[in-house]
Every structure is written in structure tokens, then in C-alpha cells.
Design a protein around this motif. Structure first.
Motif, PDB file in Angstrom:
ATOM      1  N   ALA A  22      -0.014   5.578   4.950  1.00  0.00           N
ATOM      2  CA  ALA A  22       1.318   6.042   5.336  1.00  0.00           C
ATOM      3  C   ALA A  22       1.366   6.401   6.821  1.00  0.00           C
ATOM      4  O   ALA A  22       2.350   6.093   7.503  1.00  0.00           O
ATOM      5  CB  ALA A  22       1.704   7.256   4.491  1.00  0.00           C
ATOM      6  N   ALA A  25       1.624   3.282   8.700  1.00  0.00           N
ATOM      7  CA  ALA A  25       2.990   2.744   8.605  1.00  0.00           C
ATOM      8  C   ALA A  25       3.939   3.516   9.520  1.00  0.00           C
ATOM      9  O   ALA A  25       4.804   2.921  10.176  1.00  0.00           O
ATOM     10  CB  ALA A  25       3.467   2.813   7.157  1.00  0.00           C
ATOM     11  N   THR A 166       6.036   4.243   1.208  1.00  0.00           N
ATOM     12  CA  THR A 166       4.595   4.451   1.357  1.00  0.00           C
ATOM     13  C   THR A 166       3.988   5.188   0.168  1.00  0.00           C
ATOM     14  O   THR A 166       2.802   5.512   0.185  1.00  0.00           O
ATOM     15  CB  THR A 166       4.295   5.252   2.642  1.00  0.00           C
ATOM     16  OG1 THR A 166       5.104   6.433   2.639  1.00  0.00           O
ATOM     17  CG2 THR A 166       4.583   4.439   3.881  1.00  0.00           C
TER      18      THR A 166
END
Lengths: 176, 469
Positions: A22, A25, A166
Motif C-alpha cells: 500500500a 501504491a 490496497t
């Protein structure tokens, strides 16, 4: 870090590997994170967060050097200037005998100096109450937090979709 | 996971624990009503504390004459106990610092309790030189402070003063290292509790939040403190050995003392860690975190350091003969065959012969044998210090001043009482703080949990998938 009415939107993840993905991302989407909270040091997180190396070791060196000088110069002053005494026919300035105390004070100054610096830069100390987002962060939840003061609805929507994309198990907001 | 893990490496956390299970299991002993076994142990150890307090009071009130020290044997049980406790206090920092630098993962299961043990052992050790001063209210004379007597300074060339600095530094650094590691775990306890308990843990957990930057600094600090504490732990017993080695007493002024004392300290420290951990894991049901693999690793350290100590004993004997110096030869002849032959025999049997049993894997992994061995070793190491101190002094250069030493009830009471003090402090600690470093155990779960490594691996394919990146 007393409360300054920060509006925080945060997501909790169940696993450290999900958290790392995450954070990757978030970097890719150019989302600016407020902070990441974990129950233990997650390896590989620091470079993703863009942290530079901690400078505590510099503090440790400086304090240690102060200890070395304090001990060595003080003993030198005492035994050559202030009150010279001959012990066992040795010279007044008997350097080898000063080494143990010089070493101990180096370690002592360095250790105390570093620990005190660590608590000061972290803003931690006995009785300090920093706001926490969720009680389970010190147990088994991994948290990414965004500060949303002044964010438009669309931006907040964007963050929510980031969390669901995510795999965050919970998303909440809190004012701290 | 990015770390490379051998598939044959033994798991260090068993029972397929999740992160939450780890929190629950380790926090459980600090929550709810106390375990009855804990209450009983606390009551017994409190009797020890009371005995300690009474005998110290007796010593201070009536003076050192209440001990059986004399003109010849001016150091005996007091300094024996001091060196014994300081030696025990070496395992904690060894485990937390040296094993951190060596990246030994099994350290995480035992480091917290071992560090606490270190601090309490140093507290016990520190009492002995202080009460041996007789006038304990003048103990501050050992520090170099500006005084009205000149100022007259302390003797910085004396190993006894080096000891003051070594032990106070060791105590301070161990305490800081231990408490810094404890803060995140106290925050875990804080976040699990309510009301007054939450306030108290909130105060002591210093406002810890688990922020990524804090963790980065935490790891950086731990590593540098470990780097500082590693030479420190070696220096402390080196300096304790200088108390003897820089003297001109036959049997004491040997250059082998520093390494031999350090090895002996690690040896006895690990034995005490094992004694405590074998009880703790059973009473607090922590067998999944302090596994047979941990016990075996510690037994290997015991075997190594025990063999170093044994080699040192034999080297001493050889060198005393080879030196051709009759006083040195007599000192060792007297140790082995003189009036205190029984303590030399006890030392050799407990420290040199019995640990050799750990060459066998079966015995290294046997809990009962390990427990009895850990007690034997601590008895043996106490005898070692007694042999070095009392036996040597009992036969000095002038036969007219030869004597034989037996302790008075006051000295015995102080020694037994110091054990009560040690266990009392440890029991209190084990009730109010997690005895295992929660955060550190969690950080090794993915590389050492039995669902990830070893023969019970269930997520094997998962593991390979990540290893392929």
C-alpha cells in the motif's frame, strides 16, 4: 505534538506485507502520507517513506568524544597540576592507568547523550500523551494516515478508493 | 519476505501464532489476577528481602566485626558474592547487545528477561562493596567530587576505582537499553487497558505511537547502543578481574584473569537466565516463545564458555608449575589440596566436568537436565570466586598469620537475602511488564514462526512465491 485539530483519514491493514504494498501504491499515486504506524519495525518501510538515515550516531559520537575528553583531561589535570602524587614510583602522567576510566566515561556519555537525544527528537518522555489513532496499532494493525485538512470531497473520495484498492481492512477518520 | 531463510532452520515461535496471539500470550501474565505460584514465590522472596535488610542493618549498626574477616582474610564472602552477582549480570547485555550485532534471532525470546535479570543482579552486586566499607554513609567518598580536604582526589590509578566507574556505567547503560526497548511494549499494555491502569502505563510508555520514523530511530539507537554495550560488557568483568590481577598476591596476579573472568561471567549469566526462563516459560505458559531451540542455543553458549573456563583453570595450573616460582606453585597446590580442597573440587566438578554433558544433543534439549545444570553451574561459579579469594588469602606469605575462614550468620544471611532481593525484583518485573519483547518477537514471526519455517510449514508455497521476487 499536542492536538492542533488535524483531520486524519486512516486505513488499517492486517499484515505488514499489505502495508508495504500500500505504501508503494501511495508513492506511485503521489499521495502525501501523514504518517505510518506499525506495531513493530517493518523492514523495507524506511526507503519507501523516503526517510534519510537517522543521525543519532552522530550525536553518539559527539557525546562519546566529550566523555573521552572529560575523563582524560580531568585525570591529567588532577595528577599533573592540582595534586600530583607518586603512586608506586610511576610517572605523574601515567596514561595507561587512565584508559579504563576514559573508556567507561566515553561509553557513559555517549549512551546517555544518545538516549536523551532520541527521546527529545521523537517528542517522547515520561507522562507525554501523544494522540493515537487506534488501540490496535500496538497490537496487530498496520496504519497509513493522511491529513485531510482542507481536502475537497473528491480528494477524500480518492483516498477512500486508495484504501479499498490496497486492501485496508478498516478505514476511519479522526481529529487529533 | 526479503530475508533468506534456510528451510531446515528450526522455528523459534511455535503454535502457528498470529501477531494478535503474540500480544495476548505475552501480555496475559501482567493482566487479571496474579498466578498463585507467583504470589507464593513473591512471599518467599520477600522473606529473603527482610533477611537481607536485617543482616545489613546488623552489619552497619555493630560494624564489620560481625563478619568473620580478619587480618589475613580481609576479603571473603562479601567480595565472592559481589563478583558472583556481577558475573550473573553479564548475560543480559551479552544477549541483547552481542547477539543483536550477530543477528541471532533467538535473542528476541529471552533478551527482555535477561536484561532485567542483569539490572537486578547488578543491584545485588553493588550492595557488597558498599556494606563492606563499614561506614556506608561515607560511600560517596568513592566519587571524585570537589571536597574541602584540599580537594583531595580519589586514586584514578586504582582498579578499585575503575570498578566504581565500570559498574556504574554498566548499570546505567543496561538500564537505558532495557527501558528504551520496553517503551513500545508498555504502549501495547497501555492500549489494552482502561482507567487508572491505562494512565499508569500511559505515563511510563512515554507517549509511544508506533510512528515509522520513531521505529527507524529506535532501531538505529538499539544498534548503536549494542555497539557500545559490547565492549562495555567485556570491559566490566575485565576490570573486576583487575581488582585481583594487578595485586601482588600469588594466585591473583595472572594475565589470564581478564578473558577467564569474562568467559566465567557469561557462563554463570547464561546459567541464571536458564534457571529463570525455564520457570517463567512454565508458569506463564510461554513455551511457544521460549522453545527447546532457545534452550539448546543457550546450552551451546554454556558449553563453549564452560570449556573456556576449564581451559583457563588448567592453563593456570600449568603456568604456576612452569613459572618455577615457589609461591605461585604453593598457591595452586594449596587451592587443590589445601584446607579448602572441597571448594576447588566443587568448582572443577560443577564448571568443568558437568557442562561437558552438553556435547550430546539429547541432553542439550532436555529441560530437566538443563535446569539442574543451570543450578550446578551457579554453585560452581560461586565456588570459583570463593577459591580465588578466600583460599588464596587463607595462606599468605607468613605462616603465623595463616587462618581458616568460616562465615558468621550475618554473612550467610546477607548472601541468602541478596538472592531474595534478586528474585523479589524479578517477580515484580515479570508481573508489571512483558517478560518477552513483544515487538521484537513479532518482527521475527515471518522468518521464524513455525507456520513459515521448519517441517510444519503450512504456507510453504506462499513463502516460495515471495522468495522468487
Amino acid at each position: 505534538m499536542k492536538s492542533q485539530n488535524k483531520e486524519i483519514l486512516y486505513g488499517l491493514y492486517d499484515d505488514d506485507e499489505d502495508l508495504l504494498k500500500a505504501v508503494k501504491a501511495a508513492n506511485k499515486d503521489h499521495l502525501e502520507m501523514y504518517d505510518v504506524y506499525t506495531p513493530f519495525p517493518v523492514h523495507g518501510l524506511d526507503p519507501l517513506m523516503g526517510f534519510s538515515e537517522s543521525r543519532l550516531h552522530i550525536a553518539g559520537f559527539v557525546f562519546g568524544a566529550m566523555g573521552t575528553l572529560t575523563a582524560f583531561l580531568f585525570m591529567t589535570w588532577v595528577f599533573t597540576r592540582d595534586w600530583p602524587i607518586i603512586f608506586g614510583g610511576k610517572p605523574y602522567w601515567s596514561v595507561p592507568a587512565f584508559i579504563p576510566i576514559t573508556f567507561e566515561l566515553t561509553v557513559l556519555f555517549s549512551g546517555i547523550g544518545m538516549v536523551v537525544s532520541y527521546y527529545i527528537v521523537n517528542g517522547l518522555g515520561f507522562g507525554v500523551e501523544n494522540p493515537t489513532l487506534d488501540d490496535r496499532i500496538t497490537d496487530d494493525k498496520f496504519c497509513i494516515a493522511f491529513q485531510t485538512n482542507g481536502y475537497s470531497d473528491a480528494e477524500i473520495e480518492n483516498l477512500s478508493s486508495f484504501f479499498s484498492k490496497t486492501g485496508a481492512s478498516e478505514v476511519s477518520s479522526k481529529v487529533i | 519476505m526479503s530475508a533468506v531463510v534456510s528451510p531446515i532452520r528450526e522455528p523459534l515461535i511455535t503454535g502457528s501464532k498470529s501477531y494478535h496471539d503474540i500480544t495476548e500470550d505475552i501480555c496475559a501474565p501482567t493482566e487479571g489476577t496474579p498466578n498463585p505460584a507467583w504470589v507464593l514465590c513473591l512471599a518467599i522472596s520477600f522473606i529473603g528481602v527482610a533477611l537481607f535488610g536485617f543482616c545489613v542493618f546488623w552489619t552497619v549498626y555493630f560494624g564489620i566485626g560481625t563478619w568473620n574477616l580478619n587480618r589475613t582474610i580481609n576479603w571473603s564472602w562479601d567480595i565472592t558474592n559481589f563478583v558472583w552477582w556481577i558475573g550473573i549480570g553479564h548475560a543480559g547485555t551479552l544477549i541483547s547487545a552481542i547477539l543483536l550485532l550477530f543477528r541471532q534471532k533467538w535473542r528476541t525470546g529471552v533478551n527482555r528477561a535477561a536484561e532485567a535479570m542483569t539490572i537486578f543482579a547488578v543491584v545485588c552486586a553493588g550492595q557488597f562493596p558498599l556494606i563492606h566499607m563499614g561506614r556506608i554513609w561515607l560511600a560517596f567518598f568513592i566519587f571524585p567530587y570537589p571536597n574541602t580536604r584540599g580537594p583531595l582526589w580519589v586514586n584514578f590509578n586504582s582498579p578499585l576505582l575503575w570498578d566504581v566507574f565500570a559498574i556504574s556505567t554498566y548499570f546505567t547503560i543496561s538500564l537505558l537499553f532495557w527501558y528504551t526497548g520496553l517503551v513500545p511494549d508498555l504502549a501495547t499494555l497501555r492500549d489494552r487497558s482502561k482507567g487508572l491502569r491505562r494512565k499508569i502505563y500511559g505515563f511510563f510508555s512515554m507517549g509511544w505511537t508506533g510512528s515509522a520514523k520513531h521505529w527507524q530511530r529506535f532501531e538505529s539507537l538499539s544498534l548503536i547502543l549494542a555497539g557500545l554495550a559490547t565492549p562495555l560488557v567485556l570491559s566490566v568483568h575485565t576490570i573486576v578481574s583487575f581488582d585481583f590481577a594487578t595485586s601482588v598476591i600469588p594466585g591473583w596476579h595472572t594475565t589470564i584473569f581478564p578473558p577467564y573472568f569474562v568467559a566465567g561471567a557469561i557462563f554463570s549469566g547464561f546459567a541464571m537466565v536458564l534457571t529463570l526462563m525455564l520457570i517463567i516459560r512454565k508458569v506463564y505458559k510461554l513455551q511457544d516463545y521460549i522453545t527447546i531451540a532457545h534452550i539448546e542455543s543457550m546450552n551451546k553458549v554454556i558449553l563453549l564458555t564452560g570449556s573456556i573456563v576449564g581451559t583457563a583453570y588448567l592453563t593456570e595450573l600449568f603456568i604456576s608449575w612452569y613459572s618455577g616460582y615457589i609461591y605461585e606453585q604453593f598457591a595452586f597446590f594449596n587451592r587443590a589440596l589445601g584446607p579448602y580442597w572441597w571448594s576447588y573440587f566443587g568448582m572443577m566438578a560443577c564448571n568443568v566436568l558437568s557442562p561437558q554433558i552438553f556435547w550430546f544433543k539429547k541432553y542439550r534439549r532436555n529441560i530437566f537436565i538443563t535446569f539442574f545444570m543451570s543450578i550446578f553451574i551457579n554453585i560452581g561459579m560461586w565456588f570459583e570466586r570463593f577459591v580465588i579469594i578466600a583460599t588464596t588469602l587463607a595462606r599468605d606469605y607468613i605462616p603465623s598469620s595463616w587462618s581458616y575462614y568460616v562465615p558468621t550468620w550475618v554473612e550467610i544471611g546477607i548472601f541468602i537475602g541478596s538472592m531474595g532481593l534478586f528474585f523479589f525484583l524479578f517477580l515484580i518485573f515479570s508481573r508489571v511488564a512483558p517478560v518477552i519483547a513483544i515487538a521484537e518477537v513479532k518482527s521475527i514471526l515471518k522468518t521464524s514462526g513455525d507456520q513459515y519455517v521448519g517441517k510444519n510449514t503450512v504456507a510453504h508455497h506462499h513463502h516460495e512465491e515471495h522468495g522468487a521476487h
